[in-house]
Design a protein around this motif. Sequence first.
Motif, mmCIF file in Angstrom:
data_model
loop_
_atom_site.group_PDB
_atom_site.id
_atom_site.type_symbol
_atom_site.label_atom_id
_atom_site.label_comp_id
_atom_site.label_asym_id
_atom_site.label_seq_id
_atom_site.Cartn_x
_atom_site.Cartn_y
_atom_site.Cartn_z
ATOM 1 N N LEU A 15 -39.129 51.350 -56.300
ATOM 2 C CA LEU A 15 -39.197 52.473 -57.326
ATOM 3 C C LEU A 15 -38.975 53.914 -56.299
ATOM 4 C CD1 LEU A 15 -41.569 51.568 -59.877
ATOM 5 C CD2 LEU A 15 -39.206 50.955 -59.739
ATOM 6 N N VAL A 19 -43.120 52.911 -53.236
ATOM 7 C CA VAL A 19 -43.570 51.938 -54.143
ATOM 8 C C VAL A 19 -42.609 50.786 -54.377
ATOM 9 C CG1 VAL A 19 -44.082 51.594 -56.656
ATOM 10 C CG2 VAL A 19 -44.589 53.668 -55.494
ATOM 11 N N LYS A 21 -42.168 47.268 -56.584
ATOM 12 C CA LYS A 21 -42.660 46.514 -57.726
ATOM 13 C C LYS A 21 -42.348 45.234 -57.737
ATOM 14 C CE LYS A 21 -42.571 47.447 -62.758
ATOM 15 N NZ LYS A 21 -41.702 48.368 -63.928
ATOM 16 N N ASP A 23 -43.756 42.936 -60.196
ATOM 17 C CA ASP A 23 -44.344 42.585 -61.291
ATOM 18 C C ASP A 23 -43.604 41.431 -61.915
ATOM 19 O OD1 ASP A 23 -45.829 44.545 -61.648
ATOM 20 O OD2 ASP A 23 -45.193 45.477 -63.579
ATOM 21 N N ASN A 27 -47.631 40.376 -59.688
ATOM 22 C CA ASN A 27 -48.850 41.146 -60.501
ATOM 23 C C ASN A 27 -48.539 41.600 -61.947
ATOM 24 O OD1 ASN A 27 -47.087 43.535 -59.497
ATOM 25 N ND2 ASN A 27 -48.637 43.839 -57.932
ATOM 26 N N THR A 100 -52.646 54.245 -56.070
ATOM 27 C CA THR A 100 -51.587 54.174 -57.180
ATOM 28 C C THR A 100 -52.066 54.656 -58.401
ATOM 29 O OG1 THR A 100 -51.234 51.784 -56.069
ATOM 30 C CG2 THR A 100 -50.145 52.360 -57.810
ATOM 31 N N LYS A 101 -53.287 54.129 -58.842
ATOM 32 C CA LYS A 101 -53.861 54.703 -60.322
ATOM 33 C C LYS A 101 -54.565 56.154 -60.071
ATOM 34 C CE LYS A 101 -54.244 50.113 -61.823
ATOM 35 N NZ LYS A 101 -55.035 48.954 -62.168
ATOM 36 N N PHE B 78 -49.597 37.663 -67.444
ATOM 37 C CA PHE B 78 -51.014 38.017 -67.917
ATOM 38 C C PHE B 78 -50.850 39.512 -68.663
ATOM 39 C CE2 PHE B 78 -51.378 39.251 -63.335
ATOM 40 C CZ PHE B 78 -51.782 40.571 -63.213
ATOM 41 N N ARG B 80 -52.167 42.861 -69.377
ATOM 42 C CA ARG B 80 -52.954 43.815 -68.806
ATOM 43 C C ARG B 80 -53.909 44.580 -69.761
ATOM 44 N NH1 ARG B 80 -48.297 46.229 -64.629
ATOM 45 N NH2 ARG B 80 -48.997 44.806 -63.079
ATOM 46 N N SER B 84 -51.012 50.583 -66.643
ATOM 47 C CA SER B 84 -51.045 50.881 -65.141
ATOM 48 C C SER B 84 -49.886 52.147 -65.258
ATOM 49 C CB SER B 84 -50.088 49.838 -64.422
ATOM 50 O OG SER B 84 -49.504 50.230 -63.688
ATOM 51 N N VAL B 85 -49.957 52.740 -64.227
ATOM 52 C CA VAL B 85 -49.048 53.965 -64.076
ATOM 53 C C VAL B 85 -47.584 53.362 -63.732
ATOM 54 C CG1 VAL B 85 -50.653 55.559 -63.072
ATOM 55 C CG2 VAL B 85 -49.620 54.109 -61.472
ATOM 56 N N THR B 86 -47.631 52.108 -63.492
ATOM 57 C CA THR B 86 -46.222 51.614 -63.244
ATOM 58 C C THR B 86 -45.385 51.067 -64.535
ATOM 59 O OG1 THR B 86 -46.820 49.418 -62.234
ATOM 60 C CG2 THR B 86 -46.394 51.295 -60.843
ATOM 61 N N PHE B 113 -40.703 40.742 -69.751
ATOM 62 C CA PHE B 113 -41.215 39.369 -69.487
ATOM 63 C C PHE B 113 -41.591 38.697 -70.724
ATOM 64 C CE2 PHE B 113 -42.864 42.046 -65.740
ATOM 65 C CZ PHE B 113 -41.847 41.519 -64.839
#
Lengths: 189, 189
Positions: A15, A19, A21, A23, A27, A100-101, B78, B80, B84-86, B113
Amino acid sequence: MKALQDKIIKDGKVLSAEVLKVDSFLNHQIDPELMQQIGQEFADLYKDAGLTKIVTIESSGIAPAVMAGLILGIPVVFARKRKSVTLTDNFYSAEVYSFTKQVSSDISVSKDFLNKDDVVLIIDDFLANGEAAKGLLSIVEQAGATTSGIGIVIEKGFQPGGQALRDQGHRVDSLAIISSLENGKVQFA
Amino acid sequence: MKALQDKIIKDGKVLSAEVLKVDSFLNHQIDPELMQQIGQEFADLYKDAGLTKIVTIESSGIAPAVMAGLILGIPVVFARKRKSVTLTDNFYSAEVYSFTKQVSSDISVSKDFLNKDDVVLIIDDFLANGEAAKGLLSIVEQAGATTSGIGIVIEKGFQPGGQALRDQGHRVDSLAIISSLENGKVQFA
Protein backbone atom coordinates in the motif's frame (compact mmCIF):
# COMPACT_ATOMS: atom_id res chain seq x y z
CA MET A 1 10.37 -19.75 4.56
CA LYS A 2 9.78 -20.12 0.86
CA ALA A 3 6.03 -20.92 0.89
CA LEU A 4 5.44 -17.76 2.93
CA GLN A 5 7.61 -15.57 0.69
CA ASP A 6 5.80 -16.93 -2.38
CA LYS A 7 2.44 -16.16 -0.77
CA ILE A 8 3.53 -12.62 0.12
CA ILE A 9 4.65 -12.01 -3.48
CA LYS A 10 1.47 -13.54 -4.90
CA ASP A 11 -1.19 -12.16 -2.55
CA GLY A 12 0.37 -9.37 -0.48
CA LYS A 13 -0.52 -5.81 -1.42
CA VAL A 14 2.03 -3.04 -1.06
CA LEU A 15 0.00 0.00 0.00
CA SER A 16 2.99 2.27 0.56
CA ALA A 17 6.72 2.06 1.26
CA GLU A 18 5.80 1.17 4.84
CA VAL A 19 2.56 -0.80 4.62
CA LEU A 20 2.12 -4.35 3.36
CA LYS A 21 -1.41 -5.69 3.44
CA VAL A 22 -1.69 -9.45 3.95
CA ASP A 23 -5.38 -9.48 4.74
CA SER A 24 -6.02 -12.24 2.25
CA PHE A 25 -4.14 -14.96 4.12
CA LEU A 26 -2.97 -13.80 7.55
CA ASN A 27 -4.88 -11.10 9.32
CA HIS A 28 -8.45 -11.02 8.08
CA GLN A 29 -8.88 -13.98 5.79
CA ILE A 30 -6.69 -16.84 7.01
CA ASP A 31 -5.12 -19.60 4.92
CA PRO A 32 -5.22 -22.56 7.34
CA GLU A 33 -2.78 -24.70 5.35
CA LEU A 34 -0.18 -21.93 5.31
CA MET A 35 -0.75 -21.44 9.04
CA GLN A 36 0.01 -25.12 9.56
CA GLN A 37 3.24 -24.79 7.58
CA ILE A 38 4.15 -21.74 9.64
CA GLY A 39 3.34 -23.57 12.87
CA GLN A 40 5.52 -26.47 11.72
CA GLU A 41 8.40 -24.08 11.03
CA PHE A 42 8.19 -22.55 14.52
CA ALA A 43 7.87 -26.03 16.03
CA ASP A 44 11.01 -27.20 14.19
CA LEU A 45 12.96 -24.13 15.31
CA TYR A 46 11.99 -24.57 18.98
CA LYS A 47 11.58 -28.33 19.33
CA ASP A 48 14.57 -28.60 21.71
CA ALA A 49 13.88 -25.40 23.67
CA GLY A 50 11.89 -27.05 26.45
CA LEU A 51 8.89 -24.80 25.80
CA THR A 52 5.89 -25.06 28.10
CA LYS A 53 3.74 -22.35 26.55
CA ILE A 54 3.20 -20.11 23.55
CA VAL A 55 2.14 -16.54 24.22
CA THR A 56 0.62 -14.44 21.45
CA ILE A 57 -1.70 -11.46 21.08
CA GLU A 58 -5.19 -11.25 19.66
CA SER A 59 -6.20 -11.57 16.92
CA SER A 60 -3.81 -12.31 14.09
CA GLY A 61 -1.24 -14.15 16.19
CA ILE A 62 -3.73 -16.80 17.23
CA ALA A 63 -3.84 -18.94 14.07
CA PRO A 64 -0.06 -19.48 13.67
CA ALA A 65 0.35 -19.84 17.45
CA VAL A 66 -2.32 -22.53 17.75
CA MET A 67 -0.81 -24.51 14.89
CA ALA A 68 2.63 -24.36 16.53
CA GLY A 69 1.10 -25.29 19.89
CA LEU A 70 -0.65 -28.28 18.35
CA ILE A 71 2.57 -29.64 16.88
CA LEU A 72 4.60 -28.94 20.04
CA GLY A 73 1.85 -30.26 22.32
CA ILE A 74 1.70 -27.15 24.52
CA PRO A 75 -1.01 -24.60 25.34
CA VAL A 76 -1.32 -21.17 23.76
CA VAL A 77 -2.22 -18.05 25.72
CA PHE A 78 -3.33 -14.97 23.84
CA ALA A 79 -2.99 -11.56 25.44
CA ARG A 80 -6.18 -9.57 25.31
CA LYS A 81 -6.19 -6.02 24.03
CA ARG A 82 -8.98 -4.80 26.26
CA LYS A 83 -9.75 -5.69 29.81
CA SER A 84 -12.65 -8.07 29.90
CA VAL A 85 -15.27 -7.88 32.62
CA THR A 86 -14.33 -11.43 33.62
CA LEU A 87 -10.69 -10.39 34.15
CA THR A 88 -10.45 -8.58 37.46
CA ASP A 89 -7.16 -7.68 39.14
CA ASN A 90 -5.69 -11.09 38.54
CA PHE A 91 -3.64 -10.22 35.48
CA TYR A 92 -0.31 -9.01 34.15
CA SER A 93 -0.61 -6.05 31.81
CA ALA A 94 1.47 -3.82 29.59
CA GLU A 95 0.79 -0.80 27.44
CA VAL A 96 1.30 -1.23 23.70
CA TYR A 97 1.35 1.58 21.18
CA SER A 98 0.14 0.71 17.69
CA PHE A 99 1.77 2.86 15.00
CA THR A 100 -0.74 1.48 12.47
CA LYS A 101 -3.79 2.42 14.52
CA GLN A 102 -2.13 5.34 16.33
CA VAL A 103 -3.55 4.36 19.70
CA SER A 104 -2.17 2.92 22.89
CA SER A 105 -3.95 -0.03 24.40
CA ASP A 106 -3.43 -2.26 27.37
CA ILE A 107 -2.73 -5.90 26.77
CA SER A 108 -3.26 -8.37 29.58
CA VAL A 109 -2.77 -12.01 30.49
CA SER A 110 -4.38 -13.72 33.45
CA LYS A 111 -1.99 -14.73 36.21
CA ASP A 112 -3.63 -18.16 36.08
CA PHE A 113 -1.94 -19.00 32.80
CA LEU A 114 1.66 -17.88 33.18
CA ASN A 115 4.04 -18.55 36.04
CA LYS A 116 7.74 -18.61 36.91
CA ASP A 117 8.22 -22.18 35.67
CA ASP A 118 7.04 -21.40 32.15
CA VAL A 119 9.41 -21.37 29.18
CA VAL A 120 7.71 -19.26 26.55
CA LEU A 121 7.80 -18.78 22.81
CA ILE A 122 6.24 -15.45 21.88
CA ILE A 123 4.54 -15.55 18.46
CA ASP A 124 3.15 -12.63 16.52
CA ASP A 125 2.10 -11.97 12.95
CA PHE A 126 4.15 -8.81 12.33
CA LEU A 127 7.27 -7.22 13.74
CA ALA A 128 7.79 -3.59 12.79
CA ASN A 129 8.55 -1.21 15.64
CA GLY A 130 8.47 -4.04 18.16
CA GLU A 131 5.84 -2.53 20.43
CA ALA A 132 3.69 -5.65 20.72
CA ALA A 133 6.72 -7.88 21.30
CA LYS A 134 7.97 -5.54 24.01
CA GLY A 135 4.59 -5.68 25.73
CA LEU A 136 4.53 -9.47 25.59
CA LEU A 137 8.13 -9.67 26.88
CA SER A 138 7.11 -7.45 29.79
CA ILE A 139 4.19 -9.73 30.62
CA VAL A 140 6.38 -12.86 30.57
CA GLU A 141 8.88 -11.03 32.78
CA GLN A 142 6.17 -9.95 35.24
CA ALA A 143 5.24 -13.62 35.57
CA GLY A 144 8.87 -14.50 36.36
CA ALA A 145 8.80 -16.84 33.37
CA THR A 146 11.52 -17.30 30.74
CA THR A 147 11.23 -16.14 27.14
CA SER A 148 13.00 -18.64 24.92
CA GLY A 149 12.48 -16.64 21.75
CA ILE A 150 10.22 -14.52 19.62
CA GLY A 151 8.72 -16.10 16.50
CA ILE A 152 7.47 -13.67 13.89
CA VAL A 153 5.61 -14.45 10.68
CA ILE A 154 6.61 -11.28 8.80
CA GLU A 155 9.30 -8.86 9.96
CA LYS A 156 9.63 -5.46 8.36
CA GLY A 157 13.40 -5.38 8.46
CA PHE A 158 13.50 -1.72 7.46
CA GLN A 159 11.78 -0.77 10.72
CA PRO A 160 13.70 -0.81 13.99
CA GLY A 161 11.90 -3.41 16.14
CA GLY A 162 13.79 -6.55 15.13
CA GLN A 163 17.23 -5.00 15.46
CA ALA A 164 16.38 -3.50 18.85
CA LEU A 165 15.15 -6.84 20.21
CA ARG A 166 18.24 -8.68 18.91
CA ASP A 167 20.51 -5.98 20.36
CA GLN A 168 18.88 -6.65 23.73
CA GLY A 169 19.93 -10.28 23.39
CA HIS A 170 16.59 -11.79 22.44
CA ARG A 171 16.37 -14.64 20.00
CA VAL A 172 14.12 -13.50 17.13
CA ASP A 173 13.08 -15.90 14.37
CA SER A 174 11.22 -14.23 11.53
CA LEU A 175 9.94 -16.53 8.79
CA ALA A 176 10.03 -13.72 6.24
CA ILE A 177 12.08 -10.55 6.58
CA ILE A 178 11.17 -7.75 4.23
CA SER A 179 14.02 -5.38 3.46
CA SER A 180 12.06 -2.92 1.35
CA LEU A 181 8.60 -2.06 0.03
CA GLU A 182 9.90 0.79 -2.14
CA ASN A 183 8.30 1.32 -5.56
CA GLY A 184 5.46 -1.06 -4.75
CA LYS A 185 7.80 -4.04 -4.76
CA VAL A 186 8.43 -6.51 -1.94
CA GLN A 187 12.11 -7.30 -1.40
CA PHE A 188 13.28 -9.88 1.11
CA ALA A 189 16.44 -9.64 3.20
CA MET B 1 -19.07 -34.02 21.95
CA LYS B 2 -17.77 -35.98 24.89
CA ALA B 3 -14.17 -34.67 25.02
CA LEU B 4 -15.54 -31.12 25.16
CA GLN B 5 -18.11 -31.91 27.85
CA ASP B 6 -15.41 -33.61 29.92
CA LYS B 7 -13.16 -30.58 29.56
CA ILE B 8 -15.97 -28.21 30.58
CA ILE B 9 -16.66 -30.30 33.69
CA LYS B 10 -12.97 -30.56 34.54
CA ASP B 11 -11.74 -27.03 33.79
CA GLY B 12 -14.77 -24.77 33.35
CA LYS B 13 -15.60 -22.43 36.21
CA VAL B 14 -19.19 -21.59 37.01
CA LEU B 15 -19.11 -17.96 38.13
CA SER B 16 -22.88 -17.58 38.44
CA ALA B 17 -26.08 -19.17 37.15
CA GLU B 18 -25.42 -17.38 33.85
CA VAL B 19 -21.65 -17.25 33.49
CA LEU B 20 -19.34 -20.14 32.64
CA LYS B 21 -15.67 -19.27 32.42
CA VAL B 22 -13.67 -21.40 29.99
CA ASP B 23 -10.61 -19.18 29.92
CA SER B 24 -8.30 -22.11 30.57
CA PHE B 25 -8.89 -23.86 27.24
CA LEU B 26 -11.01 -21.78 24.87
CA ASN B 27 -10.99 -18.03 25.18
CA HIS B 28 -7.77 -16.90 26.81
CA GLN B 29 -5.58 -19.95 27.15
CA ILE B 30 -6.24 -22.31 24.24
CA ASP B 31 -5.91 -26.10 24.19
CA PRO B 32 -4.75 -26.73 20.60
CA GLU B 33 -5.48 -30.47 20.68
CA LEU B 34 -9.06 -29.87 21.81
CA MET B 35 -9.39 -27.23 19.10
CA GLN B 36 -8.33 -29.82 16.54
CA GLN B 37 -10.95 -32.26 17.83
CA ILE B 38 -13.56 -29.51 17.66
CA GLY B 39 -12.46 -28.60 14.14
CA GLN B 40 -12.74 -32.26 13.14
CA GLU B 41 -16.26 -32.42 14.56
CA PHE B 42 -17.39 -29.39 12.56
CA ALA B 43 -15.65 -30.77 9.47
CA ASP B 44 -17.47 -34.10 9.85
CA LEU B 45 -20.83 -32.36 10.29
CA TYR B 46 -20.39 -30.18 7.19
CA LYS B 47 -18.24 -32.33 4.91
CA ASP B 48 -21.04 -32.68 2.34
CA ALA B 49 -22.33 -29.10 2.57
CA GLY B 50 -20.24 -27.74 -0.29
CA LEU B 51 -18.69 -25.10 1.94
CA THR B 52 -16.35 -22.55 0.39
CA LYS B 53 -15.58 -20.50 3.49
CA ILE B 54 -15.75 -20.36 7.26
CA VAL B 55 -16.70 -17.04 8.84
CA THR B 56 -15.99 -16.39 12.51
CA ILE B 57 -15.40 -13.42 14.79
CA GLU B 58 -12.30 -12.35 16.63
CA SER B 59 -10.83 -13.55 18.88
CA SER B 60 -12.08 -16.78 20.43
CA GLY B 61 -13.71 -18.14 17.30
CA ILE B 62 -10.44 -18.15 15.37
CA ALA B 63 -8.79 -21.28 16.81
CA PRO B 64 -11.69 -23.71 16.24
CA ALA B 65 -12.47 -22.10 12.88
CA VAL B 66 -8.91 -22.44 11.58
CA MET B 67 -8.78 -26.10 12.62
CA ALA B 68 -12.07 -26.79 10.81
CA GLY B 69 -10.83 -24.84 7.79
CA LEU B 70 -7.60 -26.84 7.69
CA ILE B 71 -9.47 -30.14 7.64
CA LEU B 72 -12.06 -28.95 5.11
CA GLY B 73 -9.42 -27.25 2.94
CA ILE B 74 -11.16 -23.86 2.87
CA PRO B 75 -10.22 -20.34 4.02
CA VAL B 76 -11.39 -18.74 7.24
CA VAL B 77 -12.47 -15.12 7.48
CA PHE B 78 -12.73 -13.51 10.87
CA ALA B 79 -14.94 -10.48 11.37
CA ARG B 80 -13.16 -7.63 13.08
CA LYS B 81 -14.69 -5.92 16.05
CA ARG B 82 -13.24 -2.51 15.34
CA LYS B 83 -12.72 -0.79 12.07
CA SER B 84 -9.08 -0.93 11.17
CA VAL B 85 -7.37 1.98 9.45
CA THR B 86 -6.60 -0.34 6.56
CA LEU B 87 -10.31 -1.15 6.11
CA THR B 88 -11.90 1.77 4.30
CA ASP B 89 -15.42 1.68 2.89
CA ASN B 90 -14.93 -1.68 1.27
CA PHE B 91 -16.64 -3.78 3.94
CA TYR B 92 -19.87 -5.30 5.17
CA SER B 93 -20.69 -4.42 8.75
CA ALA B 94 -23.22 -5.14 11.48
CA GLU B 95 -23.78 -3.94 15.00
CA VAL B 96 -23.40 -6.52 17.76
CA TYR B 97 -24.41 -5.99 21.37
CA SER B 98 -22.41 -7.89 23.95
CA PHE B 99 -24.43 -8.70 27.07
CA THR B 100 -21.20 -9.79 28.81
CA LYS B 101 -19.37 -6.56 28.11
CA GLN B 102 -22.50 -4.37 27.96
CA VAL B 103 -21.32 -2.51 24.88
CA SER B 104 -22.32 -2.43 21.24
CA SER B 105 -19.60 -2.76 18.69
CA ASP B 106 -19.42 -2.89 14.94
CA ILE B 107 -18.14 -6.03 13.32
CA SER B 108 -16.93 -5.92 9.75
CA VAL B 109 -15.72 -8.14 6.94
CA SER B 110 -13.96 -6.90 3.83
CA LYS B 111 -15.94 -7.25 0.61
CA ASP B 112 -12.84 -8.84 -0.89
CA PHE B 113 -13.36 -12.04 1.07
CA LEU B 114 -17.06 -12.83 0.81
CA ASN B 115 -19.22 -12.89 -2.29
CA LYS B 116 -22.48 -14.27 -3.63
CA ASP B 117 -20.96 -17.59 -4.63
CA ASP B 118 -19.77 -18.40 -1.12
CA VAL B 119 -21.34 -21.16 0.96
CA VAL B 120 -20.52 -20.34 4.55
CA LEU B 121 -20.24 -22.12 7.86
CA ILE B 122 -20.39 -19.59 10.69
CA ILE B 123 -18.33 -20.69 13.72
CA ASP B 124 -18.26 -19.08 17.15
CA ASP B 125 -17.11 -20.06 20.61
CA PHE B 126 -20.32 -19.26 22.51
CA LEU B 127 -23.99 -18.94 21.72
CA ALA B 128 -26.07 -17.24 24.40
CA ASN B 129 -28.34 -14.45 23.23
CA GLY B 130 -27.28 -14.95 19.64
CA GLU B 131 -26.14 -11.40 19.01
CA ALA B 132 -22.80 -12.29 17.42
CA ALA B 133 -24.39 -14.99 15.25
CA LYS B 134 -27.05 -12.53 14.08
CA GLY B 135 -24.36 -10.03 13.14
CA LEU B 136 -22.43 -12.66 11.18
CA LEU B 137 -25.62 -13.85 9.45
CA SER B 138 -26.29 -10.25 8.42
CA ILE B 139 -22.81 -9.92 6.96
CA VAL B 140 -23.15 -13.15 4.95
CA GLU B 141 -26.53 -11.93 3.72
CA GLN B 142 -25.13 -8.52 2.72
CA ALA B 143 -22.59 -10.38 0.58
CA GLY B 144 -25.40 -12.32 -1.11
CA ALA B 145 -23.72 -15.52 0.08
CA THR B 146 -25.41 -18.59 1.56
CA THR B 147 -25.16 -19.62 5.20
CA SER B 148 -25.11 -23.40 5.36
CA GLY B 149 -25.12 -23.51 9.15
CA ILE B 150 -23.88 -22.15 12.43
CA GLY B 151 -21.33 -24.20 14.37
CA ILE B 152 -21.04 -23.34 18.05
CA VAL B 153 -18.55 -24.70 20.55
CA ILE B 154 -20.66 -24.06 23.68
CA GLU B 155 -24.33 -23.11 23.61
CA LYS B 156 -26.02 -21.83 26.73
CA GLY B 157 -29.31 -23.56 26.09
CA PHE B 158 -31.03 -21.66 28.90
CA GLN B 159 -30.55 -18.41 27.01
CA PRO B 160 -32.70 -17.60 23.98
CA GLY B 161 -30.21 -17.31 21.09
CA GLY B 162 -30.13 -20.92 19.91
CA GLN B 163 -33.89 -21.36 19.93
CA ALA B 164 -34.43 -18.08 18.10
CA LEU B 165 -31.96 -19.01 15.35
CA ARG B 166 -33.50 -22.47 14.94
CA ASP B 167 -37.00 -20.96 14.85
CA GLN B 168 -35.81 -18.78 11.98
CA GLY B 169 -34.88 -21.95 10.10
CA HIS B 170 -31.13 -21.85 10.59
CA ARG B 171 -29.15 -25.02 11.07
CA VAL B 172 -27.33 -24.71 14.41
CA ASP B 173 -24.82 -27.34 15.53
CA SER B 174 -23.59 -26.84 19.08
CA LEU B 175 -20.94 -29.27 20.28
CA ALA B 176 -21.97 -28.81 23.91
CA ILE B 177 -25.35 -27.47 25.04
CA ILE B 178 -25.57 -26.40 28.65
CA SER B 179 -29.05 -26.60 30.12
CA SER B 180 -28.23 -25.12 33.50
CA LEU B 181 -25.48 -23.58 35.60
CA GLU B 182 -27.66 -23.45 38.74
CA ASN B 183 -26.00 -24.17 42.10
CA GLY B 184 -22.52 -23.95 40.61
CA LYS B 185 -23.08 -27.12 38.59
CA VAL B 186 -22.85 -27.58 34.82
CA GLN B 187 -25.69 -29.62 33.36
CA PHE B 188 -25.84 -30.59 29.71
CA ALA B 189 -28.99 -30.81 27.61
